[in-house]
Structures are given as structure tokens and as C-alpha cells.
Design a protein around this motif. Structure first.
Motif: not given
Length: 298
Positions: A192-193, A222-226, A228-239
Motif C-alpha cells: 500500500r502506498l 503514483l500507485a498505478q505506476q509503481a 501498488l495500491r493506494p493507502g492512507e493520505l495524511v495531511w499536515v497543516g502549518g498555518d
């Protein structure tokens, strides 16, 4: 299980209720918090296209595809009916010429007049330039995206699978310094990517929903090109902020109940990361609440 969109709505409420109010670069003013994290699981085929308001997801995907071309001029975007980058070159044109040209007229000239587009549609060395043509101190150009795909295929256990756009030496030439600036990838032992996106500055009402979609679309590619299977998307915000002219719109959105996230698939297996087109992205079962209009702060 609680709907994952509540992570976004809780953050919206936190900024409204406890955000630090201050004047910002645009002069509009913001309420902001520093440091936030949300997680979306893409492994079941769903993607975080918000449902408490309509998100024009095709515009976000087209923008991501434009980034991947390495382009820095708005002409190709406008030809795809994507107007989200017009404000900055339009403001620069008005300042330089004193002409009170309308946005519609400016965009028409960009589309129809290549020489005008070359002069006034350029954004400087923004995202695409840094992703695909980062200039090294030796004068060599570095394609961070191609290097990432190669590493995903050949060394998926690497802890160096990332790309970023904060090129200190070229910040001054950019119409807008990169907000979503670092993307890092991780591959699990079962294929999983995962992606972690760090966004230094997040316009929570207008910008973040687009960034969720763009990052998810890139993760699928990217997962398709490699292989792989899609995994988790983690979003981190600063301000993480709300502009003061977005407060009522945020309250309107908070009054709505989330609906099921849609599913996104790729209609074909593209030959390379450079071969994707908007027609390759299929979104199913998207039934959002109506759109909420708000002005971009420039």
C-alpha cells in the motif's frame, strides 16, 4: 464509524472558535491555528472530495496534471477552463500597466495571444518547475517526480521518497511561494502506498479541499505506476487559517451533514506519469451539498 470529513469540519470549527485573529499578507485578515493533522483512508477506493459543499474536483485534478508537466504559465490552465491561478498575474498586470482590465478580458488575451501570455501569464518558478526541473548548484536539472517513481519501483522501503518545492534560491521569482510544499511517500509490506503532505499555509475554506483532491489523484497515479495500491493520505497543516471574509461561509458549511465520500478510479493504465489526462479520472457516487462561494485573497 464517524465520517472522515468531520476531521475537516472539526478543524474548521476550531479555527472559527479559537483561532488567533491577526492581519495577514493580503490585508484581509485571518483567524488561524498552528499545526493540524487529518488522515484519509484511500484503500477502499474512496477519496476525500468534500461533501458538505460541492468541490469542483476536475479543476483540482487538472491543476495537478499541469504541475506534472513542469509548466509555469497559466495559458494551458485557462485553455482547460481552470481559472484558479489568474488572480496573481492579473494583479501584476494591473500594477504594471495601470489598465483596469477585467479578469475575463485578461484571460481571453492570455488564451488567444501567445506573446501576451508569455509576458503576462508567467508565474515564475512555481510548483511544476521545482518538481520537474529543480536547478542544482552545478546547473543540472533534477526531475524529482521521475526519481520518485523510480525509487517506488526499485526501492520501496526507502525513507527518502519525497519531493518538495521550497527552493530558497528561487522564492523571490515566484508569484506565490509554495503552500503544499513537501510530499513524502511510504510503502507498506503488503504493497500500500501512503502519502504525507505538509502544507505550510492552508486557506482552509478554499485551498485545503482542492489540495486533498490533488494529493489523492497524484497518489492514485503514483500507485498505478509503481504497481501498488493506494493507502492512507495524511495531511499536515502549518498555518491553518480562515480569511475573515470566509467566516459566514464556514458557518454555513458547518451546519451541513457529511454525505458518503465518492470513489475515484483510473480508467486506463497510463504508460508513464506524464501520460495521464483528465479523462482518465472517473469519480462515482458524488452527491454533495450545493457549492459555497467565496473570494480568493490575493
Amino acid at each position: 464509524m464517524r465520517h472522515p470529513e468531520y476531521q475537516y469540519l472539526d478543524l474548521l470549527e476550531q479555527v472559527l472558535d479559537r483561532g488567533d485573529q491577526r492581519l495577514d499578507r493580503t490585508g484581509v485578515g485571518t483567524r488561524s491555528v498552528f499545526g493540524a493533522l487529518v488522515r484519509f483512508d484511500l484503500s477502499d477506493g474512496t477519496v476525500p472530495v468534500l461533501t458538505t459543499k460541492r468541490v469542483y474536483w476536475k479543476l483540482a485534478v487538472k491543476e495537478m496534471l499541469w504541475f506534472l508537466t513542469g509548466g509555469t504559465n497559466i495559458q494551458p490552465l485557462l485553455r482547460e477552463n481552470v481559472r484558479i491561478w489568474t488572480d496573481w498575474p492579473l494583479a501584476a498586470y494591473r500594477r504594471a500597466t495601470g489598465e483596469d482590465i477585467s479578469q475575463e478580458a485578461f484571460e481571453r488575451r492570455i488564451v488567444e495571444d501567445d506573446a501576451f501570455a508569455a509576458r503576462w501569464g508567467e508565474l515564475g518558478p512555481v510548483y511544476g518547475k521545482q518538481w520537474r526541473r529543480w536547478l542544482g548548484v552545478d546547473g543540472a536539472e533534477h526531475d524529482q517526480i521521475a526519481a520518485l517513481v523510480k525509487t517506488l519501483r526499485e526501492n520501496p522501503a526507502s525513507r527518502r521518497m519525497l519531493f518538495h518545492a521550497w527552493n530558497v534560491g528561487e522564492l523571490a521569482g515566484m508569484a506565490l511561494p509554495p503552500c503544499h510544499m513537501v510530499y513524502q511517500y511510504h510503502v507498506t509490506s503488503d504493497g500500500r502506498l501512503n502519502c504525507l503532505l505538509y502544507q505550510r499555509s492552508a486557506d482552509l475554506l478554499l485551498g485545503a479541499p482542492f489540495n486533498f483532491v490533488g494529493a489523492a489523484a497524484l497518489q492514485l497515479m503514483l500507485a498505478q505506476q509503481a504497481g501498488l495500491r493506494p493507502g492512507e493520505l495524511v495531511w499536515v497543516g502549518g498555518d491553518v487559517h480562515l480569511y475573515l471574509n470566509h467566516v459566514e461561509q464556514a458557518r454555513e458549511q458547518l451546519a451541513r451533514e457529511p454525505r458518503p465520500f465518492p470513489r475515484m478510479t483510473l480508467a486506463r493504465h497510463a504508460r508513464s506519469i506524464d501520460d495521464y489526462r483528465i479523462e482518465d479520472f472517473v469519480l462515482e457516487d458524488y452527491a454533495p451539498h450545493p457549492p459555497i462561494k467565496a473570494d480568493v485573497a490575493v
